[in-house]
Design a protein around this motif. Structure first.
Motif, short mmCIF file in Angstrom:
data_model
loop_
_atom_site.label_atom_id
_atom_site.label_comp_id
_atom_site.label_asym_id
_atom_site.label_seq_id
_atom_site.Cartn_x
_atom_site.Cartn_y
_atom_site.Cartn_z
N ASP C 101 0.75 -1.08 -0.03
CA ASP C 101 -0.10 0.12 -0.27
C ASP C 101 0.93 1.24 -0.04
O ASP C 101 0.36 2.29 0.09
N VAL C 102 2.08 1.22 -0.39
CA VAL C 102 3.13 2.32 -0.31
C VAL C 102 3.63 2.49 -1.71
O VAL C 102 4.11 1.77 -2.19
N TRP C 103 3.40 3.56 -1.94
CA TRP C 103 4.06 3.93 -3.39
C TRP C 103 5.43 4.27 -3.47
O TRP C 103 5.87 5.30 -2.94
N ARG C 104 6.31 3.31 -4.05
CA ARG C 104 7.80 3.74 -4.30
C ARG C 104 8.09 4.66 -5.08
O ARG C 104 7.84 4.96 -6.04
N PRO C 105 8.93 5.73 -4.32
CA PRO C 105 9.30 6.84 -5.38
C PRO C 105 10.07 6.21 -6.48
O PRO C 105 10.76 5.43 -6.47
N GLY C 106 9.86 7.13 -7.53
CA GLY C 106 10.52 6.49 -8.91
C GLY C 106 10.15 5.39 -9.64
O GLY C 106 10.68 5.06 -10.73
N HIS C 107 9.23 4.85 -8.92
CA HIS C 107 8.65 3.47 -9.65
C HIS C 107 7.14 3.84 -10.11
O HIS C 107 6.56 4.91 -9.83
N ALA C 108 6.51 2.98 -10.90
CA ALA C 108 5.05 3.19 -11.44
C ALA C 108 3.89 2.86 -10.54
O ALA C 108 2.80 2.54 -10.99
N ASP C 109 4.34 2.52 -9.07
CA ASP C 109 3.20 2.26 -8.15
C ASP C 109 1.95 3.31 -8.23
O ASP C 109 0.86 2.65 -8.54
N ARG C 110 2.40 4.38 -8.33
CA ARG C 110 1.19 5.35 -7.94
C ARG C 110 0.32 5.42 -9.47
O ARG C 110 -0.71 5.59 -9.44
N THR C 111 1.28 5.44 -10.60
CA THR C 111 0.48 5.64 -11.90
C THR C 111 -0.34 4.30 -12.18
O THR C 111 -1.28 4.47 -12.89
N TYR C 112 0.32 3.08 -11.95
CA TYR C 112 -0.42 1.92 -12.12
C TYR C 112 -1.80 2.07 -11.49
O TYR C 112 -2.74 1.49 -11.87
N ASP C 113 -1.55 2.33 -10.21
CA ASP C 113 -2.83 2.62 -9.59
C ASP C 113 -4.05 3.45 -9.85
O ASP C 113 -5.01 3.29 -10.09
N ALA C 114 -3.30 4.49 -10.51
CA ALA C 114 -4.07 5.76 -11.27
C ALA C 114 -5.07 5.22 -12.24
O ALA C 114 -5.95 5.48 -12.73
N LYS C 115 -4.19 4.15 -13.24
CA LYS C 115 -4.60 3.93 -14.40
C LYS C 115 -5.68 2.61 -14.23
O LYS C 115 -6.65 2.49 -14.81
N PHE C 116 -5.08 1.59 -13.48
CA PHE C 116 -6.00 0.43 -13.50
C PHE C 116 -6.79 0.03 -12.27
O PHE C 116 -7.41 -0.80 -12.05
N GLY C 117 -6.53 0.94 -11.35
CA GLY C 117 -7.31 0.75 -10.07
C GLY C 117 -6.75 -0.01 -8.98
O GLY C 117 -6.98 -0.09 -8.02
#
Lengths: 357, 357, 357, 357
Positions: C101-117
């Motif tokens: 549940d933590v977005w790693r800086p420089g990784h795509a974690d946050r953007t994947y959550d934004a795109k795919f839910g």
């Protein structure tokens, strides 16, 4: 060879030969969050398995167990590509080595040689009906997506070897031999196949596919019409030689007054259009039929040529079906599902938004 | 709307409405060095013009003068995109304003509203038959390319309003009313159209297209089969409701023994396959037919709905054809030409290499 | 997600996550008759394996054994799609569950959550560097095809963590740590990585790729230029943030007189263009470089957010590389090979004709 | 030549040569209901016109009046393809006939001959900078669509001929010579161009493009990343030799600790990523730069070859710019707009739904 990818946004790419390690593919573009398991795919694969067709089918065993390699996490699609594989269980090359240098009439042997210079002669390679297992797997994923949108698809023969069937109970066709839409027709279908087998011959038929719950607005005008995509999808099945929408060829003999579908407060008064106007779904049932040629592998001797250019005669041995209908019905269904899933995502308005969690 | 580009390597992109400034398109991927003039395109456009069909056609004038905007230099293609434009000469919006809010049965009015939310109600916009002028122009360029490769295409009706024609002299069909392949059938076609007009009704027909000089090896197996692409191309024409290759639907009633085409030293002994096996050309003539529905605009009153959801009755006024055959034959021919040009370039071996200077 | 297919005629479609059953893909469009074995692919996969980079790499074990599922018969390609699979050997989910549940800086974690839910949080799913194994496999097939055309590709870093290397012996780069083009630079690269590791930090670098034997004429003008396709291919690698052709950004500071490459009887007198003029190969060496950012997973604490929207701090555990260069060099090489194979087939004149037997 | 279509769902197809009747294109896939007039396109075309650049530009007159041929009705898009045309006003072939058989250094003359066998030698045909007018027109339509979604794009040089500019007031760059983001830099840019002209030489520069209002989630992982598409779009502009996102090449020299962008309750604490993580927009500003090479047509004599294979010397006459920056800035902006419009429609969740009436 290119042309092994189907669809623009909901895309199926397939690979595999009848006598290699196995067949499989990749579904790219399936929205995230769709419930999907291997069992959802397996049930469709089991339907196209030999034996389903009873008398029409051969003794050949194909245990088509599908394995999902990616794209599903905790029981739902992740929006990433879904890779799948189906290993070949039973491949007796010796059955085919005899025909290595002889072109089988009605088969793609000659044209593959013309195009590629050489080919995997064992069972036709990519031109084998076996190639369709990947289509059925892809269609099952499309069905899972469309189910979340209220769309369902039925497929069944309306004719086998010239014997017609009435569309009485299509909902339960999947449970009957030949996927017959009419319990009463099964015996007649079987009798027709028995005759053909006795004569060392084979038969074809006509398959109808219906899509329900398709909203108005699917399809892209001009070249990429919904009916154009359906025709492309179905004519791309090896044995299919004709496709028609709604009234189809009989519309060519009708007049405008009898062919037009009047609109009323209760919706359209008829469906000669097959649910498509100007290439766009009208909200009615989508109705499409395709003509399936008889299986070219027959027990009778046929005149043909060798790769070396000599005339010869061939009697195709091996274990072959009498009628392709029982195996092709799930394939027709799969192709229509793939078209609808793709057109759904292509549609500006529907957009293909997916559930969130 | 996407879907206004046809082809993968030899690509036609079209635009234009029946009541805007004009129609046109871009042909991208035509090899360099192909002889091409505006006249080569004009001759095909003139063939689809109203009037060609005699009794079948309307009094409407369309002076379709094509202008080439790019891609040709010193009488030959340069390999760069070929832009072309055809200005609309005659657009009487008043003929159509009456139907602004009424959905014409058999037309795309309702589905366009469902898809786009609003539409150019003057003559159907992109769903108008007028859209096909750009296809014919594109087909003429494909013909110029294929001519350098020894490929030619013929198109003609084998049936008009239920009246059959024998394929006696297809080579001169382009010179006859209805593009009839049989001089004797012209009178019967005209009589059938006269009856329909008298009844304020319309008729359809069946068009056949033959391609000669196509070498063995064209077409990409699996999804992108040559027959699949032909079905896609022809079903994408507004009025087409069915497509069949070779024996087509009658193959579904044949047996393997009667449907297979034996091979001999002199080539194939028959052509039930329509020149395509496993989705790849066999070197025989390519034979494809399509079912054309009757024109939906009829002189009789029909029940329909308004955009506001009220039941109403409509009698489509304006100047309309009785039979689409004379105008659709050149379009069917064009689509087959576009498919063949594209599959030629797609083929690994043929490659589409072009003349050098 | 769509976008998992690369190329128009020579096409690679990939699938697979770092923590699923495995990764793989399909190569569609490879001409028939090309010699190809699993070993040809394995050698390239082994080059991107951890350990190759020595000090730069982690202790993680990845035994990337490739299995060919189709498209090869008797040691040569058949022209049908080539399916391949690489099973995941080592996937310790527990290493990653902490960051669910933590977005790693420089990784795509946050953007994947934004795109795919939602996403497969175990190791980044498709955004993991592991995804590139399929690219390397595809590139190896492209290399096999291009080898039959006399084209070869070299890749190596010209800079690691700010430490430059001279391009002295690129031919043997594949045999050195970091794929260094200069034996002398290896020690400096290793020292730079040792410093970074000691600081719990990571470094990036610049990779150069050269293609030899590319004939003049490859590339499609306007949008689909050869350099545009190369930029697309390389920028599509996760860690790449910049791409330049030939003189690249330094050309922006040069003048026409110094940047133009004069032509002589011996060919071009310089190669600031990087072998591409107007988007088309000139016959010179193709030279392209890409900027690789430092690996975002560092041993130092970083400020970030949780999926629930709270601020937090994260120190990425697990076994991570200090420098991506040793693993990304084979990927850059593969992408250039895939572009060249595709552009080769796209070229009208070259056509991609294949050997016959 | 293929490759004249850009985009998958929001598609621009272009045609036209610098010395033919004119240039134009088709925008296919623009949603219905978007307010659009010829004036919206004309304002962008006027910005790339010669003269805009003041000292940097030539005396050549180009009156680029755009005409919309389809797709707009009652001031809004109909969802059908938008055809447009821009007639060539001023084409003095005599300026170019001298170089018919001589390859200009830095130009595509040699590579076009290699690819197509012959070419329209008058001003470079499709390789002429003039080709970009169609891109600018397409970008203006993309801007009209994106404006309804709250997305806007700015473009300006950060460097001209080695002279840097600070990004102080990019919002008003469009109103300044060179589209300078800094009023103070204009004089230095002009002085640099004056020097170059005096020396019969030319200069290049670096253009930066920023996109604002882009939501998180745009871009397709793996091959079709948002940054990959931007690199493809910008490198496809004739004079561009390098593209970088965010920190770009300087990221190759940074460390993970300094390059990662920490996340806080107020959003990201920095933007080294240029608004893109894992190929997907993060919700930050998209920042991309491209390197523009100096114009190859210079007033100094250069060594080159003739088509006949003889060494010669050429001094390119005609009226040429000293610096491409003033003309290329609107093109860079257009390409970024086209990418964003396409990625918007490709995104599952955003879908590109359009206003209804």
């Amino acid at each position: 060879m290119s042309g092994n990818t189907f669809g623009k946004l909901f895309r199926l790419t397939t690979f595999g030969e009848s006598h290699g390690p196995g067949l499989g593919g990749v579904i790219d573009g399936c929205p995230a969050g769709i419930p999907l398991t291997e069992a959802d795919i397996q049930v469709e694969l089991d339907r196209r398995k030999p034996g389903t067709g009873g008398i029409a089918a051969t003794a050949r065993r194909e245990d088509d167990a599908v394995h999902l390699h990616s794209g599903v996490f905790e029981g739902r699609t992740t929006g990433t590509p879904i890779g799948f594989f189906i290993a070949n269980q039973d491949m007796r090359s010796r059955d085919y080595s005899a025909i290595k240098d002889v072109w089988r009439p009605g088969h793609a042997d000659r044209t593959y040689d013309a195009k590629f210079g050489f080919r995997d002669y064992r069972g036709g390679g990519r031109s084998s009906g076996r190639e369709t297992v990947s289509r059925v797997a892809g269609g099952a994923v499309a069905a899972a997506f469309l189910a979340t949108r209220g769309v369902s698809v039925l497929a069944y023969p309306v004719e086998v070897g010239g014997v017609p069937a009435r569309v009485i109970d299509p909902e339960n066709a999947h449970a009957r031999p030949f996927f017959s839409p009419d319990e009463a027709a099964v015996a007649a279908f079987e009798e027709r196949c028995r005759q053909a087998r006795a004569a060392g011959d084979t038969v074809g038929g006509v398959v109808e596919v219906r899509a329900r719950g398709v909203p108005a607005g699917l399809g892209e005008p001009v070249f990429d019409k919904l009916d154009a995509r359906l025709a492309y999808a179905l004519m791309g099945i090896g044995a299919v030689k004709g496709v028609e929408i709604g009234a189809g060829f009989s519309a060519a003999r009708a007049t405008g007054a009898t062919n037009n579908d009047p609109m009323t407060l209760d919706g359209f008064a008829s469906n000669n259009a097959g649910g498509i106007l100007g290439g766009i779904s009208s909200g009615q049932e989508i109705v499409v039929r395709c003509a399936v040629k008889p299986i070219p592998s027959i027990g009778q001797p046929q005149r043909t040529m060798t790769r070396q250019g000599e005339e010869t005669e061939i009697t195709v041995g091996g274990r072959h079906d009498v009628c392709a209908i029982p195996r092709i019905v799930p394939v027709c269904k799969a192709m229509v599902l793939l078209v609808l899933a793709d057109m759904w995502l292509l549609d500006r308005r529907l957009g293909g938004e997916c559930p969130r969690n």
